[in-house]
Design a protein around this motif. Sequence first.
Motif: not given
Length: 236
Positions: A4-12, A48-56
């Motif tokens: 999740y953190l990796a996807f957030i970083a990638s999306g950001s 993507a950032v919003a979704v993975f931040a919510f999941l995290y």
Amino acid sequence: MFFYLAFIASGSLGGLIATSQLIGALANPARAAEVPEIVKGLGIDVAAVAVFAFLYSRDSKASNAQIARLTREENLSNLKIRVSDRKIIPLNSFRGIARLVILSGPGSFIAESFKLSEPFTEMLLDRGVLVVPFATDGEFPTFEFDESEDMTLMTSKRKRLWQLLPFDISEWSKWIDEQKSLANVSSESPVYMSLRLDGRVRGSGVGYPPWNAFVAQLPPVKGMWSGLLDGMDGRV
């Protein structure tokens, strides 16, 4: 959660790149045709950032709640119990041996719970149930057992079911009060708590324990199913 953190970083990172591209395209009329595509990509990155931040966040809260629950249960397992007014042992000594039912309330609540359990005595013992009564008002009732000759066996079972007593009352009181506070239950309310064979809390409630429900829901600890269903007493 790592992914999740990796996807957030990638999306950001993708969002930052898209934002810089959008600023450049808006500043250059020759690149106006690129704006819709850049905006589309930026929207995907933001979503993507919003979704993975919510999941995290959701998983992090669930993990913290689980850790808090396990900590409370570990503290419970370290509380001391007196067995038949003789031996003093920690509650965790009963893991894999008995399904404890903890009662907390005034002496009258304990006495009535004792009476209500009588018809289910043998079936409760068959399911490994033992009771730990805690009188919050200090007025522990005197249990009355039928000592007649024809009731010798049943009286022995009744005494076995109710043989445990809390030791170090202040620690027990502190732990129970904390649980009531977390559950938004009045400190004066009588409560019960049932534990699984593995020592984890199976269920709890306000008022008298549902002895009939325990009999219906819990598997016997002896016979062909012994061992196979150890600890499988319902979700916690």
